[in-house]
Design an enzyme around this catalytic site. Sequence first.
Site, PDB file in Angstrom:
ATOM      1  N   GLY A 155       0.767  -1.229   0.000  1.00  0.00           N
ATOM      2  CA  GLY A 155       0.000   0.000   0.000  1.00  0.00           C
ATOM      3  C   GLY A 155       0.800   1.282   0.000  1.00  0.00           C
ATOM      4  N   CYS A 271      11.456  -2.944  -8.997  1.00  0.00           N
ATOM      5  CA  CYS A 271      12.582  -2.898  -8.057  1.00  0.00           C
ATOM      6  C   CYS A 271      13.671  -3.855  -8.540  1.00  0.00           C
ATOM      7  CB  CYS A 271      12.133  -3.244  -6.645  1.00  0.00           C
ATOM      8  SG  CYS A 271      11.309  -4.848  -6.499  1.00  0.00           S
TER       9      CYS A 271
END
Length: 332
Positions: A155, A271
């Site tokens: 989130g 990432c």
Amino acid sequence: MRILESEGIEAERHDLIEEAIHLPVDGRYEVFEVGKRLVIDKHAAESVYMGAHLYAPGIPKPVRMDTGDLVTLYSPGGDAVANGIAVMSHSQILEEWRGLAVWNIRSPFKAVSLREHRLFKEGIIYNQSLPSMVALHALNPQPGEKILDMCAAPGGKATHAAELMHDEGLVVAVDRSEKKVSRIREHAARLGLKSIKGLVHDSRYITEILGEERFDKVILDPPCSALGVRPKLVYNRSLRDILSLVKYQRQFLKEASRALKKGGLLLYTTCTLTLEENEYNVIYAEEELGLEPVDVPVDIGSRPFLGVPGIRFEPDIHSTPGFFISLLRKRS
């Protein structure tokens, strides 16, 4: 900043991202092989390696221990990652499997344990990497916009978007499991955000329930090979795995294009460091999906390869996690 400094924590404010506060990491320290031996899962090991305490869900198989026992924590690869004191007994872990299990007293590196800090519990802070914060500033969410976060757990990007929108508008935060979406809702509630709506669904088919061309902006941070994540104690992906992930990521990209309004912006981030999951996917989105790569309006990091607009963060250059950021506009 004043509260952290009053507690002796050397916090620094970032020059470009005004809401970003940098906390130093101390180390490296030696971990001693003492007490009970407890092997924990990969993600928990990488957290306690940096000074975090161990929570019960990070223990795949508890060992016989009592509250107060000295424990040495090991990664799945056999690295000693921390010395700690058991806060829960073996039977408590088996019964509840939640909550703080081992208090970290020594690890190779030491960062402030934010989850235990009252600023975290009161919804004042959210722990997030600098590249993730930069990505949201590149997207520049505005009050009143409708934003879709396709792979939203836990989130960070969804809540940051809502904060930047002053909680005015709509952020639909989607992930595949109720457990993951519950975490998003918990963070939104802790931060006092009302504009976030959690949704359990496979985002590769999200327009089947939300419709096409409904969103002003879309955030896509899909599952990736995670080569940029620091620290990395265990890694077992192969080139075949990476190529399989690329196919998976492109399914999300196709659906992101469908969900965007004409003229809308897609924030694509990973990432990881591979060309296949980053620059090649941007080129695919331009050539196959009709999305137009645009310049990222934040002067930080390095430029991507192959002339692709965007930002790369390289761990050995920027002292951040490895990260890729690109913006793509849906042609009108």
